[in-house]
Motif scaffolding. Structure first.
Motif, PDB file in Angstrom:
ATOM      1  N   TYR A 166      -8.568  -1.743  -9.290  1.00  0.00           N
ATOM      2  CA  TYR A 166      -8.285  -0.892 -10.332  1.00  0.00           C
ATOM      3  C   TYR A 166      -6.980  -1.398 -11.746  1.00  0.00           C
ATOM      4  O   TYR A 166      -6.437  -2.127 -11.557  1.00  0.00           O
ATOM      5  CB  TYR A 166      -6.322  -0.515  -9.373  1.00  0.00           C
ATOM      6  N   ASN A 193      -6.581  -7.289  -5.097  1.00  0.00           N
ATOM      7  CA  ASN A 193      -8.090  -7.497  -4.405  1.00  0.00           C
ATOM      8  C   ASN A 193      -8.569  -8.580  -4.435  1.00  0.00           C
ATOM      9  O   ASN A 193      -9.957  -8.363  -3.578  1.00  0.00           O
ATOM     10  CB  ASN A 193      -9.272  -6.472  -5.208  1.00  0.00           C
ATOM     11  N   ARG A 214      -7.925  -1.194   0.046  1.00  0.00           N
ATOM     12  CA  ARG A 214      -7.779  -2.190  -0.060  1.00  0.00           C
ATOM     13  C   ARG A 214      -6.444  -3.466   1.495  1.00  0.00           C
ATOM     14  O   ARG A 214      -7.114  -3.425   2.075  1.00  0.00           O
ATOM     15  CB  ARG A 214      -6.493  -3.263  -1.450  1.00  0.00           C
ATOM     16  N   ARG A 235      -4.697   1.429  -3.259  1.00  0.00           N
ATOM     17  CA  ARG A 235      -3.830  -0.398  -2.282  1.00  0.00           C
ATOM     18  C   ARG A 235      -3.702   0.034  -1.122  1.00  0.00           C
ATOM     19  O   ARG A 235      -4.190  -0.842  -0.280  1.00  0.00           O
ATOM     20  CB  ARG A 235      -2.005  -0.092  -2.216  1.00  0.00           C
ATOM     21  N   ARG A 236      -4.088   1.746  -0.334  1.00  0.00           N
ATOM     22  CA  ARG A 236      -4.497   1.735   0.239  1.00  0.00           C
ATOM     23  C   ARG A 236      -6.180   1.468   1.335  1.00  0.00           C
ATOM     24  O   ARG A 236      -6.141   1.314   2.063  1.00  0.00           O
ATOM     25  CB  ARG A 236      -3.858   3.521   1.194  1.00  0.00           C
ATOM     26  N   THR A 279      -1.458   3.873  -5.235  1.00  0.00           N
ATOM     27  CA  THR A 279      -1.309   4.661  -3.439  1.00  0.00           C
ATOM     28  C   THR A 279      -3.221   4.215  -3.491  1.00  0.00           C
ATOM     29  O   THR A 279      -3.045   3.737  -2.450  1.00  0.00           O
ATOM     30  CB  THR A 279      -0.548   5.480  -3.738  1.00  0.00           C
ATOM     31  N   THR A 298      -3.280  -6.691  -1.665  1.00  0.00           N
ATOM     32  CA  THR A 298      -3.108  -5.377  -2.432  1.00  0.00           C
ATOM     33  C   THR A 298      -2.858  -5.687  -3.522  1.00  0.00           C
ATOM     34  O   THR A 298      -2.823  -4.149  -3.817  1.00  0.00           O
ATOM     35  CB  THR A 298      -1.959  -4.842  -1.178  1.00  0.00           C
ATOM     36  N   ALA A 299      -2.712  -6.371  -4.441  1.00  0.00           N
ATOM     37  CA  ALA A 299      -2.066  -6.427  -5.442  1.00  0.00           C
ATOM     38  C   ALA A 299      -2.976  -7.272  -6.717  1.00  0.00           C
ATOM     39  O   ALA A 299      -3.110  -6.696  -7.331  1.00  0.00           O
ATOM     40  CB  ALA A 299      -0.868  -7.853  -5.686  1.00  0.00           C
TER      41      ALA A 299
END
Length: 249
Positions: A118, A188, A110, A107-108, A104, A185-186
């Motif tokens: 990640y 980078n 990114r 994703r934030r 989490t 977000t998936a």
């Protein structure tokens, strides 16, 4: 390191309050006596107490800076300080690597445009440390054992298990440049603007009719638009920029 019941040099050691969570209760709150073996380095002594060296801003012996390799002797007065924020990471663009437990947060970061690698599966501490060194990324983890690995380029302990607090901790500690909405977000990868026609083969017809602003990932070809969760992300971005901005063009 030895304990108080063995022979060996005795030092007086004080750990900064910010590092108190890493050490036993009897070591918190001020200077305490500690027996050492006379051969271990100061860095080893600190780690033996439970403090990752990634969290140490420096050590002083009798009020003077000392290297981690210094071997303490009888009568030394040692103070272990916390890192100074914002922390500078010299020698490379500021980039991060997060372990499997920090998805989490990744994703934030990114969403805010921070270069964040990640691992979605557990590849093991040796592989993570090797990637940190190879790509010169700051390893973020709540695993103290991982942060003790010598191969790491750089590392930092993530103090909270709550994503909101984790994000504030990282932004406050490293002050990375913020470029919201520029990273996938998936994966980078870098996002670029796209028209509905350009991404028509990757979205549903209803989505194409409803939205007219899209972004496409140049790495994985993922497509983004202002969907149902966008307002929540906008608030997260606005809060981060207000506290840790400005935004870098």
């Amino acid at each position: 390191m030895k304990d108080e019941h063995t022979t060996g040099p005795q030092i007086t050691l004080e750990v900064a309050p910010e590092l108190g969570l890493f050490v036993p209760h009897k070591r918190r709150g001020g200077p305490t006596a500690l027996r050492v073996d006379g051969t271990s380095s100061l860095g080893h002594v600190v780690e033996s107490l439970g403090v990752p060296l990634t969290e140490v801003g420096g050590v002083n012996v009798h009020g003077r800076p000392a290297p981690f390799g210094y071997v303490p002797v009888d009568g030394d007065v040692v103070r272990v300080g916390a890192v100074v924020r914002p922390q500078q990471v010299p020698g490379a663009p500021l980039r991060f690597l997060l372990d499997v437990h920090l998805g989490t947060l990744a994703r934030r970061m990114r969403v805010l445009g921070i270069d964040t690698a990640y691992e979605a599966v557990d590849i093991g501490d040796p592989a993570l440390a090797a990637r940190s060194a190879q790509e010169r990324r700051v390893m973020l983890s709540r695993d103290r054992g991982l942060l003790r690995r010598r191969e790491l380029w750089a590392g930092a302990y993530v103090y909270s298990d709550r994503p909101d607090e984790q994000l504030r901790d990282v932004l406050g500690r490293f002050a990375p440049e913020l470029r919201p909405w520029t990273r996938c977000t998936a994966c980078n990868g870098t996002l670029v603007t796209a028209t509905g026609d350009e991404v028509a083969d990757r979205i549903e017809d209803g989505t194409r009719r409803t939205y007219d602003v899209f972004a496409r990932c140049t790495a994985c070809e993922g497509v983004y638009w202002r969907g149902a969760h966008h307002d929540q992300l906008e608030r997260m971005v606005a809060d981060a920029v207000a506290e840790f901005g400005p935004v870098t063009p």
